[in-house]
Design an enzyme around this catalytic site. Sequence first.
Site, PDB file in Angstrom:
ATOM      1  N   LYS A  52     -10.885   8.073 -31.573  1.00 39.01           N
ATOM      2  CA  LYS A  52     -12.207   7.692 -31.061  1.00 39.01           C
ATOM      3  C   LYS A  52     -13.018   8.949 -30.731  1.00 39.01           C
ATOM      4  CE  LYS A  52     -10.564   3.232 -29.536  1.00 39.01           C
ATOM      5  NZ  LYS A  52     -10.168   2.293 -28.493  1.00 39.01           N
ATOM      6  N   GLN A  96      -9.111   2.652 -22.311  1.00 40.41           N
ATOM      7  CA  GLN A  96      -8.114   2.323 -23.333  1.00 40.41           C
ATOM      8  C   GLN A  96      -7.059   1.377 -22.760  1.00 40.41           C
ATOM      9  OE1 GLN A  96      -8.445   3.137 -26.510  1.00 40.41           O
ATOM     10  NE2 GLN A  96      -6.548   2.165 -27.141  1.00 40.41           N
ATOM     11  N   ASP A 119     -17.014  -1.893 -25.649  1.00 40.34           N
ATOM     12  CA  ASP A 119     -15.887  -2.641 -26.225  1.00 40.34           C
ATOM     13  C   ASP A 119     -16.223  -4.134 -26.355  1.00 40.34           C
ATOM     14  OD1 ASP A 119     -13.526  -1.378 -27.061  1.00 40.34           O
ATOM     15  OD2 ASP A 119     -12.921  -0.926 -24.999  1.00 40.34           O
TER      16      ASP A 119
HETATM   17  N1  GUN Z   1      -6.349  -0.927 -27.151  1.00 45.78           N
HETATM   18  C1  GUN Z   1      -6.143  -1.372 -28.418  1.00 45.78           C
HETATM   19  N2  GUN Z   1      -7.325  -1.658 -29.009  1.00 45.78           N
HETATM   20  C2  GUN Z   1      -8.280  -1.394 -28.107  1.00 45.78           C
HETATM   21  C3  GUN Z   1      -9.717  -1.476 -28.143  1.00 45.78           C
HETATM   22  O1  GUN Z   1     -10.351  -1.880 -29.120  1.00 45.78           O
HETATM   23  N3  GUN Z   1     -10.355  -1.077 -26.997  1.00 45.78           N
HETATM   24  C4  GUN Z   1      -9.679  -0.669 -25.913  1.00 45.78           C
HETATM   25  N4  GUN Z   1     -10.397  -0.322 -24.846  1.00 45.78           N
HETATM   26  N5  GUN Z   1      -8.364  -0.575 -25.842  1.00 45.78           N
HETATM   27  C5  GUN Z   1      -7.683  -0.937 -26.946  1.00 45.78           C
END
Ligand code: GUN
Length: 279
Positions: A52, A96, A119
């Site tokens: 990311k 996350q 998100d």
């Molecule tokens: N953990 C696995 N996929 C995601 C996601 O798309 N966003 C977040 N914040 N955590 C994750």
Amino acid sequence: MYQLIDGKKISAEIKDEVKEKVRLMKEEGKSVALAVIQVGNDPASTVYVGNKKKACAYCGIGSPNYELPEETTEEELLALIEKLNLDDSVNGILVQLPLPKHINEDKVIQSISPKKDVDGFHEKSVGALCIGSKGFVSCTPQGVIELLKRSGISIQGKHCVVVGRSNIVGKPMAMLLLRENGTVTVCHSKTENLREITKLADILVVAIGKPKFIDDTYVKEGAVVIDVGIHRDENNKLCGDVDFEKVAPHTSAITPVPGGVGPMTIAMLMSNCAKAVED
Ligand code: GUN
């Protein structure tokens, strides 16, 4: 011959579009920043967070990083989020998941300002999606819609079957397909006669989390198949929820794993970050 839906190429196009948008915003004196919070050091999360941050750097988006120790308390995390909610230099906040067990994940998600909820997990964002008003949409299902649109596959009037009902993928996926005028059926682990229902799908979206679960007996000839799953098979090779070798020859279009839905999640996160500045 089926069309291989190229998520790598489409996600690169989207990131380039975001990069250009961010460049233009910077010309107007606006900057874009995504605060990325990781609690503990789950190895998979470290890889996701790294990817990311790399995408942010590519698009010209700042990514102030908060690597917090495993022992961080819920109160400490909530205090950090509150600080970031009030910080005008931060446009998006990403916590996350999963979080350590002593932290209430839902409480943390709901503490993020919906204006910075890139998100799309906040209940206000989810509610907005359901009633068709403005708000952030969960990145993976939004990525699936982009894959279909940019591959020239129309959704309107099609029978779309979603297998999986998670809050992050299945439910928002169903809402988005509905918004595109699809006729939507949602199946899940308790569905009876699953095969009979998936066989009716013009567009089959699979997000069940079971490696190679969907074989050719679940798919109508000429259907479009979107595979959201990602696993390692018995030979340590990446695979999806769909048995690609068996299913692909019976489809009109299908996403591979890797290189299908996977890269779209981060591309849509970048797109949401740019939107966070516009709004
Ligand atoms: N953990 C696995 N996929 C995601 C996601 O798309 N966003 C977040 N914040 N955590 C994750």
